[in-house]
Write a protein that holds these residues in place. Structure first.
Motif, mmCIF file in Angstrom:
data_model
loop_
_atom_site.group_PDB
_atom_site.id
_atom_site.type_symbol
_atom_site.label_atom_id
_atom_site.label_comp_id
_atom_site.label_asym_id
_atom_site.label_seq_id
_atom_site.Cartn_x
_atom_site.Cartn_y
_atom_site.Cartn_z
ATOM 1 N N SER A 39 0.821 -1.219 0.000
ATOM 2 C CA SER A 39 0.000 0.000 0.000
ATOM 3 C C SER A 39 0.847 1.258 0.000
ATOM 4 N N ASN A 74 -0.414 4.196 2.172
ATOM 5 C CA ASN A 74 -1.605 4.953 1.775
ATOM 6 C C ASN A 74 -2.827 4.148 2.207
ATOM 7 N N ASP A 129 -5.302 2.860 -0.492
ATOM 8 C CA ASP A 129 -4.744 1.698 -1.189
ATOM 9 C C ASP A 129 -4.778 0.459 -0.301
ATOM 10 N N MET A 165 -3.333 -4.033 -8.226
ATOM 11 C CA MET A 165 -3.037 -2.635 -7.932
ATOM 12 C C MET A 165 -1.783 -2.163 -8.663
ATOM 13 N N TYR A 167 -1.251 1.194 -11.050
ATOM 14 C CA TYR A 167 -0.159 2.168 -10.957
ATOM 15 C C TYR A 167 0.587 2.284 -12.279
ATOM 16 N N ARG A 224 0.477 9.282 -7.599
ATOM 17 C CA ARG A 224 0.910 8.584 -6.390
ATOM 18 C C ARG A 224 2.120 7.694 -6.611
ATOM 19 N N HIS A 227 6.772 4.936 -4.590
ATOM 20 C CA HIS A 227 5.821 3.947 -4.072
ATOM 21 C C HIS A 227 6.369 2.541 -4.322
#
Length: 198
Positions: free
Chosen positions: A70, A73, A76, A110, A114, A161, A175
């Protein structure tokens, strides 16, 4: 008076023209600047998660794995847990825990999201090629001086992000899902720390 504004406005050249001071709620780091696990950050995120979800619903190590993926976050994190939990139930209606495969599938989903954010959209005001974004991501990851100076590339990465801003000295990090992408593309060494595999 508290006003909320869209993230895209806060991370844009227009932010300086706002008639009031900005106060950002930053992510909680899961890694430090040297890409070592940030124990306090991970524990803080875990405390938030455990206030809402029982730790007994996770197979050993899977809660931490989702917390790291995550990037600290919370939006997320809850999306990852929800996807992993639904995957566990679909794969086995009698499942009582989120297992490694459930976590892996949620993380992969996820990561794809991204990856899509790193590209260009016909709706982008400034069209920024991925080569420029990739170069800035690598510079932020390596802590290159001046890589944190805001420009259209950094603002784009912050809005997507891919780059996160953290409290304290207001430092930036990449990230963990994006670190995975950079490793996969061979922009970073496969053994580089800071991705979703701890």
């Amino acid at each position: 008076m508290i006003l909320t504004i869209p993230v895209w406005l806060a991370y844009s050249p227009e932010a300086g023209r706002l008639p009031f001071e900005r106060h950002m709620i930053h992510d909680t780091p899961v890694y430090d600047r040297q890409h070592n696990p940030h124990a306090n950050g991970q524990a803080a995120v875990q405390a938030v998660l455990e206030a809402r979800v029982s730790p007994a619903l996770f197979a050993e190590g899977q809660m931490t794995r989702l917390i790291v993926a995550s990037g600290g976050n919370l939006r997320d994190l809850f999306a990852l847990v929800l996807d992993a939990g639904e995957g566990a139930r679909l794969g086995n209606p009698g499942a009582t825990v989120i297992g490694p495969n459930d976590a892996r599938l949620a993380i992969n989903k996820m990561r794809r999201e991204y990856r899509m954010k790193l590209g260009q959209s016909p709706y982008d005001v400034n069209q920024i090629p991925y080569s420029e974004k990739s170069a800035r991501l690598q510079a932020v990851y390596r802590g290159v001086p001046d890589s944190d100076i805001p420009d259209s590339v950094l603002y784009s990465l912050l809005r997507g992000r891919a780059v996160q801003e953290f409290n304290g000295d207001s430092w930036y990090g990449v990230h963990p899902l994006v670190v995975d992408i950079l490793k996969e593309q061979q922009h970073l060494d496969p053994q580089s720390p800071g991705g979703t595999e701890m």
